[in-house]
Design a protein around this motif. Structure first.
Motif, short mmCIF file in Angstrom:
data_model
loop_
_atom_site.label_atom_id
_atom_site.label_comp_id
_atom_site.label_asym_id
_atom_site.label_seq_id
_atom_site.Cartn_x
_atom_site.Cartn_y
_atom_site.Cartn_z
N MET A 88 5.40 -56.43 -40.25
CA MET A 88 6.66 -56.21 -40.92
C MET A 88 7.60 -55.46 -39.98
SD MET A 88 7.42 -54.28 -44.54
CE MET A 88 6.98 -55.71 -45.50
N THR A 89 8.84 -55.87 -39.93
CA THR A 89 9.84 -55.22 -39.10
C THR A 89 10.00 -53.77 -39.52
OG1 THR A 89 11.01 -57.32 -38.81
CG2 THR A 89 12.24 -55.32 -38.29
N PHE A 90 10.11 -52.90 -38.53
CA PHE A 90 10.23 -51.46 -38.76
C PHE A 90 11.58 -51.00 -38.22
CE2 PHE A 90 9.65 -47.14 -37.00
CZ PHE A 90 9.31 -46.46 -38.16
N ALA A 91 12.27 -50.17 -39.00
CA ALA A 91 13.57 -49.63 -38.57
C ALA A 91 13.47 -48.13 -38.40
CB ALA A 91 14.64 -49.95 -39.61
N ASN A 92 14.07 -47.65 -37.34
CA ASN A 92 14.16 -46.22 -37.07
C ASN A 92 15.64 -45.92 -36.81
OD1 ASN A 92 12.88 -43.65 -36.64
ND2 ASN A 92 13.30 -43.89 -34.46
N VAL A 93 16.22 -45.07 -37.64
CA VAL A 93 17.65 -44.77 -37.56
C VAL A 93 17.77 -43.27 -37.37
CG1 VAL A 93 19.85 -44.89 -38.78
CG2 VAL A 93 18.12 -46.67 -39.14
N GLU A 148 9.65 -56.38 -24.21
CA GLU A 148 8.24 -56.67 -23.95
C GLU A 148 7.30 -55.84 -24.81
OE1 GLU A 148 7.81 -56.00 -19.75
OE2 GLU A 148 9.30 -57.53 -19.26
N ILE A 149 7.70 -54.65 -25.21
CA ILE A 149 6.82 -53.79 -26.00
C ILE A 149 7.13 -53.83 -27.49
CG2 ILE A 149 6.26 -52.28 -24.06
CD1 ILE A 149 8.29 -50.25 -25.11
N GLY A 150 7.98 -54.77 -27.91
CA GLY A 150 8.18 -54.99 -29.34
C GLY A 150 9.47 -54.50 -29.94
N CYS A 151 10.43 -54.10 -29.13
CA CYS A 151 11.73 -53.67 -29.66
C CYS A 151 12.61 -54.90 -29.89
CB CYS A 151 12.40 -52.70 -28.69
SG CYS A 151 13.91 -51.96 -29.36
N LEU A 152 13.09 -55.06 -31.10
CA LEU A 152 13.94 -56.20 -31.47
C LEU A 152 15.42 -55.88 -31.29
CD1 LEU A 152 12.04 -57.14 -34.74
CD2 LEU A 152 11.77 -58.17 -32.47
N ALA A 153 15.77 -54.62 -31.47
CA ALA A 153 17.17 -54.19 -31.30
C ALA A 153 17.18 -52.69 -31.06
CB ALA A 153 17.99 -54.51 -32.54
N TYR A 154 18.12 -52.25 -30.22
CA TYR A 154 18.30 -50.83 -29.93
C TYR A 154 19.79 -50.63 -29.75
CZ TYR A 154 17.14 -46.19 -28.10
OH TYR A 154 16.99 -44.84 -27.93
N GLU A 155 20.43 -50.13 -30.78
CA GLU A 155 21.89 -49.99 -30.79
C GLU A 155 22.26 -48.52 -30.74
OE1 GLU A 155 23.75 -52.70 -30.55
OE2 GLU A 155 22.01 -54.00 -30.77
N VAL A 156 23.19 -48.18 -29.85
CA VAL A 156 23.62 -46.81 -29.65
C VAL A 156 25.09 -46.72 -30.03
CG1 VAL A 156 23.93 -44.99 -27.93
CG2 VAL A 156 21.96 -46.54 -27.77
N GLY A 157 25.45 -45.70 -30.82
CA GLY A 157 26.83 -45.58 -31.25
C GLY A 157 27.35 -44.16 -31.23
N ILE A 158 28.67 -44.08 -31.36
CA ILE A 158 29.36 -42.79 -31.41
C ILE A 158 30.38 -42.81 -32.53
CG2 ILE A 158 29.03 -42.29 -28.95
CD1 ILE A 158 31.97 -43.18 -28.52
N LEU A 189 15.22 -51.45 -34.18
CA LEU A 189 14.39 -52.37 -34.95
C LEU A 189 13.21 -52.74 -34.08
CD1 LEU A 189 16.91 -54.82 -36.66
CD2 LEU A 189 15.67 -52.92 -37.70
N TRP A 190 12.02 -52.66 -34.66
CA TRP A 190 10.77 -52.92 -33.95
C TRP A 190 9.95 -53.96 -34.68
CZ3 TRP A 190 9.47 -50.69 -29.32
CH2 TRP A 190 10.32 -49.67 -28.88
N GLU A 191 9.10 -54.65 -33.96
CA GLU A 191 8.21 -55.64 -34.58
C GLU A 191 7.36 -54.99 -35.67
OE1 GLU A 191 5.96 -57.34 -31.39
OE2 GLU A 191 7.67 -58.51 -30.67
N SER A 192 7.01 -53.72 -35.49
CA SER A 192 6.20 -53.00 -36.46
C SER A 192 6.27 -51.51 -36.15
CB SER A 192 4.74 -53.45 -36.39
OG SER A 192 4.18 -53.12 -35.13
N ASP A 193 5.82 -50.70 -37.10
CA ASP A 193 5.72 -49.27 -36.86
C ASP A 193 4.75 -49.00 -35.72
OD1 ASP A 193 5.87 -46.48 -37.09
OD2 ASP A 193 4.43 -46.41 -38.73
N ALA A 194 3.67 -49.78 -35.66
CA ALA A 194 2.67 -49.61 -34.60
C ALA A 194 3.29 -49.86 -33.22
CB ALA A 194 1.48 -50.53 -34.82
#
Length: 100
Positions: free
Chosen positions: A1-6, A32-42, A55-60
């Protein structure tokens, strides 16, 4: 399951743009290690805060990324730019109207 960290990363005053430049450097290894998105904002209303949405492929996959040497080096390099003001939340993505 996709995992989100905000999260929010507090910066040392005047170091926000330097942290943004560090966090937005190209890294094909993240994919390569499973990151689907990494967005940086201000937000100019919060001049000492950087916002990050991951967004990651999983929490693991996210947890495993923290042990990758390149990720550890990046975290160490960013530390002098950070204050102790952090916030955020994590969740398993239930779905999206943008994808099946």
């Amino acid at each position: 399951m996709t995992f989100a960290n905000v999260g929010t990363l507090g910066t040392v005053p005047g170091k926000r743009d330097e942290l943004v430049a560090h966090l937005t450097r190209r890294s094909d290894q993240l994919t390569e290690i499973g990151c689907l998105a990494y967005e940086v904002g201000i937000n100019d209303e919060e001049p000492n805060t950087v916002f990050v949405v991951e967004l990651w492929e999983s929490d693991a996959a996210h947890q495993a990324s923290l042990a990758v040497p390149a990720v550890q080096e990046s975290i160490a390099a960013a530390r002098p730019l950070l204050s102790d003001d952090f916030g955020g939340f994590s969740f398993d993505v239930a779905g999206s109207p943008l994808r099946d």
